[in-house]
Design an enzyme around this catalytic site. Structure first.
Site, short mmCIF file in Angstrom:
data_model
loop_
_atom_site.label_atom_id
_atom_site.label_comp_id
_atom_site.label_asym_id
_atom_site.label_seq_id
_atom_site.Cartn_x
_atom_site.Cartn_y
_atom_site.Cartn_z
N ASP A 288 0.88 -1.16 0.00
CA ASP A 288 0.00 0.00 0.00
C ASP A 288 0.92 1.22 0.00
OD1 ASP A 288 -2.39 1.61 0.47
OD2 ASP A 288 -1.62 1.83 2.51
N ASP B 77 -0.04 5.10 0.96
CA ASP B 77 -0.24 6.04 2.07
C ASP B 77 -0.37 5.32 3.40
OD1 ASP B 77 -0.32 8.67 2.74
OD2 ASP B 77 -2.04 9.16 1.52
#
Length: 217
Positions: free
Chosen positions: A11, A13
């Protein structure tokens, strides 16, 4: 703990970098522009979800496309603001240890926004899955399954690195090993095979058959 894998899926953020200040700043301004009350806004989960889904929870369907374009504009423009994007501990070292074809970024942000944030901190992934590439976002497994397919790897041989419950749920649904980072949520909220503080607790080494990952948290 040691994990044998063929690919690592990150991922963006809250995992590789943090843009939390920017997200709060931009979405708060966006909500004001669209007349959304603080109470309405507080009920919606922002983290780890595509902007289109968030907007759809708050606005009439005919307004959503323009509202999504507006939040993308605000967030892209805010990338260079103070605190807009900050590299999280361990990110640079871990990515530097990996062959470019053994990892991918899997983000709920649009490609334009994700690239702007990553470029700001000097990360240019060879493979990235963004909101533009999918029809169903996390917690659906589609983003991670697409990443595995792009890398030519069996999903069962992938390891997902995520900070958000929705992303971890997506990784589990894809049949992948999950490593949770306690960067944005309390450990008690994270269901994963391994939970670490951040990527500084993770090291990796390329092997003949893939990547050996060691977690030390």
């Amino acid at each position: 703990m040691k994990i044998q894998a063929e690919a690592l899926l990150f991922d963006n953020d809250g995992t590789l970098l943090s843009s939390m200040e920017s997200v709060i700043r931009c979405w708060s301004r966006w909500a004001q522009e669209y007349g959304i009350t603080a109470e309405e806004f507080a009920r919606v989960e922002l983290h780890g979800r595509p902007a289109a889904e968030i907007a759809a929870d708050l606005l009439p369907a005919d307004v959503v496309p323009g509202a999504v374009a507006r939040i993308e504009q605000l967030e892209v423009e805010d990338v260079s603001s103070p605190g807009g994007v900050v590299l999280l501990p361990g990110t640079a070292q871990l990515l530097a240890s990996l062959p470019a074809d053994r990892w991918a970024v899997v983000t709920s942000a649009t490609r334009r926004l994700a690239e702007a944030r990553l470029e700001r901190v000097g990360i240019i992934p060879k493979t990235m899955i963004a909101a533009d590439d999918i029809t169903r976002g996390k917690p659906d497994p589609e983003p991670f399954l697409l990443a595995a397919r792009r890398l030519g790897v069996d999903p069962a041989r992938c390891v997902v690195f995520e900070d958000a419950p929705a992303g971890l749920q997506a990784g589990r649904a894809a049949g992948m090993t999950t490593v949770a980072l306690a960067t944005t949520h309390d450990r008690s909220e994270l269901t994963a095979d391994v939970v670490v503080t951040d990527l500084s607790a993770v090291s990796a080494q390329a092997t003949e058959h893939g990547v050996e990952i060691v977690t030390a948290d």
